[in-house]
Enzyme design. Structure first.
Site, mmCIF file in Angstrom:
data_model
loop_
_atom_site.group_PDB
_atom_site.id
_atom_site.type_symbol
_atom_site.label_atom_id
_atom_site.label_comp_id
_atom_site.label_asym_id
_atom_site.label_seq_id
_atom_site.Cartn_x
_atom_site.Cartn_y
_atom_site.Cartn_z
ATOM 1 N N HIS A 256 0.830 -1.204 0.000
ATOM 2 C CA HIS A 256 0.000 0.000 0.000
ATOM 3 C C HIS A 256 0.868 1.258 0.000
ATOM 4 O O HIS A 256 0.683 2.159 -0.838
ATOM 5 C CB HIS A 256 -0.907 -0.020 1.239
ATOM 6 C CG HIS A 256 -1.805 1.165 1.362
ATOM 7 N ND1 HIS A 256 -3.110 1.153 0.966
ATOM 8 C CD2 HIS A 256 -1.575 2.412 1.853
ATOM 9 C CE1 HIS A 256 -3.655 2.338 1.192
ATOM 10 N NE2 HIS A 256 -2.736 3.117 1.738
ATOM 11 N N GLU A 257 1.806 1.318 0.927
ATOM 12 C CA GLU A 257 2.657 2.510 1.012
ATOM 13 C C GLU A 257 3.594 2.618 -0.191
ATOM 14 O O GLU A 257 3.934 3.727 -0.618
ATOM 15 C CB GLU A 257 3.450 2.491 2.318
ATOM 16 C CG GLU A 257 2.593 2.496 3.577
ATOM 17 C CD GLU A 257 1.584 3.638 3.634
ATOM 18 O OE1 GLU A 257 1.807 4.684 2.997
ATOM 19 O OE2 GLU A 257 0.558 3.463 4.323
ATOM 20 N N HIS A 260 1.837 4.522 -2.854
ATOM 21 C CA HIS A 260 1.969 5.965 -2.636
ATOM 22 C C HIS A 260 3.344 6.461 -3.082
ATOM 23 O O HIS A 260 3.479 7.487 -3.773
ATOM 24 C CB HIS A 260 1.804 6.282 -1.144
ATOM 25 C CG HIS A 260 0.399 6.284 -0.647
ATOM 26 N ND1 HIS A 260 -0.595 7.077 -1.162
ATOM 27 C CD2 HIS A 260 -0.182 5.580 0.369
ATOM 28 C CE1 HIS A 260 -1.724 6.881 -0.497
ATOM 29 N NE2 HIS A 260 -1.494 5.969 0.433
ATOM 30 N N GLU A 286 -4.505 7.892 -2.975
ATOM 31 C CA GLU A 286 -5.036 6.643 -2.438
ATOM 32 C C GLU A 286 -5.384 5.672 -3.557
ATOM 33 O O GLU A 286 -5.282 4.452 -3.389
ATOM 34 C CB GLU A 286 -6.255 6.927 -1.562
ATOM 35 C CG GLU A 286 -6.715 5.753 -0.721
ATOM 36 C CD GLU A 286 -5.715 5.345 0.360
ATOM 37 O OE1 GLU A 286 -5.902 4.268 0.959
ATOM 38 O OE2 GLU A 286 -4.749 6.109 0.615
#
Length: 491
Positions: A256-257, A260, A286
């Protein structure tokens, strides 16, 4: 030099100082000694005071007016749009209020972390009340007579309105509830068993970050209580966390990170240290993390590859076969923590926070009453009671640092991700064959070309529309969830 050149030279210094402020925040959450909290609060407040003063410098208005008369290309016009918006918004907030917010939120984060560890909302409630009061004051200044919450939302998703998001989320809610009820009535999915050494989790996490396209020569991975990504350009850092009984927490938080971080690393280098050199909004941001984590990372194809990597890293962990592993990765389950929620229930967590924070800002909910309101709403939405504050209203860092208006961008990002995933599959017909080899290269290349490289060049909604060929709606996300989870949990 032209007025535009003077303005951009000045802006470059401001952007560089903002990156330094971000690095102080990263340090605070990763390696800063606990006893340094008060001093760091003062340092952060001082730096934000400098940034505020730079953003309201009267020369900016003069440069903007003169530069508007100069012949500029699309990039130049976009730079002016961002600088003008920031200048006008910052001018509305008194310098002493901006500094007070920076100091108080820097201090509050440590208080939140301690209260969370102690399961003691009462200890944190007075601090939260101060943050809410300061943010209301700032929001009223930004709104300039308009809707205060919309003014806060505009910090994270320029152009978005709470009423529009409420309608979108309202359209999602019935389908999400129906899927959840159907799935939770079915037999439980397989679960991983055993102990997973943190060092082995981190090794696999770094491998997954590289698979996602994260450039470790311009970044690093550390641990934090709440995983996050920080920075832009050539210094983009991410954090994750480990739990010895749950490797998915680490691995999927990292992916997830990384989503980003890859966004920030992929922006056109010509935009570095300018307003265009960062992600255009938190909703778009997001969308990049969610499509990497979910539509790609939790796909049947990719989990088949990941199953082999898990076996290599941990040996036998209680699941036999790639199909069972896919079901385990995508299991719908009871739980309290937003960041650990499955794809179906995650948005229900966000809708609850969206409503609660609007009530806090409107004054309809007193900060001291938040725990009771949270627990009542959670039980109504999820069907079971919250046992302690760390699993309830103290689980997220956002409100402690004043991020009101941020939460709805998570669900908006999921909506954007649904639209982008639909377009990606049209553009890359053999995507699953690539993912089955642990190869996200072409998928990330498509995202880089259609979303990431543009940075702040286009407004958020326009950017997604350009990438997908249609205005974003919740329909693709809901169709994806229904197809995936109806197959996993047939009625």
């Amino acid at each position: 030099m032209s007025a535009y050149d003077d303005l951009m030279a000045y802006q470059r210094q401001t952007e560089a100082l903002a990156q330094v402020a971000g690095r102080l925040s990263w340090d605070r959450e990763t390696v800063m000694p606990r006893g340094a909290a008060m001093q760091r609060s003062e340092e952060t407040g001082a730096l934000h005071a400098v940034l505020h003063a730079r953003k309201v410098d009267p020369r900016i208005g003069e440069w903007l007016e003169a530069a508007a008369q100069e012949p500029l290309d699309q990039v130049g016009e976009a730079q002016l749009r961002h600088i003008r918006r920031s200048h006008e918004r910052t001018q509305r907030v008194p310098e002493d209020l901006a500094a007070a917010l920076a100091r108080q939120t820097a201090l509050a984060q440590g208080r939140w972390a301690q209260a969370r560890a102690d399961d003691d909302f009462a200890a944190f409630a007075p601090v939260l009340a101060e943050i809410v009061a300061l943010r209301r004051e700032e929001g009223a200044a930004l709104a300039d007579g308009g809707d205060v919450y919309d003014a806060m939302l505009d910090d994270y998703e320029p152009g978005a309105k709470a009423a529009d998001l409420e309608a979108m989320f309202g359209a999602l809610r019935p389908g999400l509830i129906a899927l959840r009820e159907s799935a939770l009535g079915a037999p439980a999915a397989p679960k991983v068993t055993g102990r997973f050494k943190p060092q082995a989790q981190m090794r696999l996490a770094r491998q997954l970050a590289r698979v996602c396209g994260y450039d470790m020569t311009r970044g690093r991975i550390d641990k934090a209580v709440h995983p996050f990504s920080s920075g832009s350009g050539d210094d983009v850092r991410i954090t994750t966390r480990t739990a010895e009984d749950d490797p998915f927490n680490c691995l999927y938080s990292t992916m997830h990170e990384a989503g980003h971080a890859v966004y920030e690393q992929s922006i056109d280098p010509a935009y570095a240290l300018t307003p265009l050199g960062a992600g255009v909004s938190m909703g778009v941001h997001e969308s990049q993390s969610r499509i990497v984590e979910n539509q790609l990372g939790r796909s049947r194809a990719f989990t088949g590859w990941l199953y082999g990597q898990m076996r290599d890293a941990f040996g036998d962990f209680g699941i036999e076969g790639a199909d069972a592993f896919y079901a385990a990765v995508n299991s719908l389950h009871r739980g309290f923590i937003r960041t650990e929620a499955d794809e179906v229930q995650y948005n229900l967590h966000i809708l609850m926070r969206f409503d609660l924070e609007r009530a806090l800002i409107a004054g309809d909910l007193a900060p001291l009453d938040l725990e009771g309101a949270w627990n009542a709403r959670f039980e109504a939405d999820f069907g079971y009671a919250v046992p302690r504050a760390s699993l309830g209203c103290l689980q997220d860092v956002h409100w402690s640092v004043g991020l009101f208006g941020y939460f709805p961008t998570y669900s908006l990002g999921n909506v954007y991700a649904g639209c982008l995933a639909e377009a990606l599959r049209r553009a890359v017909p053999d995507l699953d064959a690539q993912l089955a080899q642990g190869d996200m290269g072409q998928a990330m290349g498509w995202l880089r070309a259609n979303v990431q490289q543009h940075g702040g060049l286009y407004p958020p909604r326009e950017l997604i529309t350009r990438a997908c060929g249609a205005e974003p709606t919740e329909a693709p996300l809901m169709a994806y969830l229904e197809q995936k989870f109806s197959a996993l949990y047939p009625s």
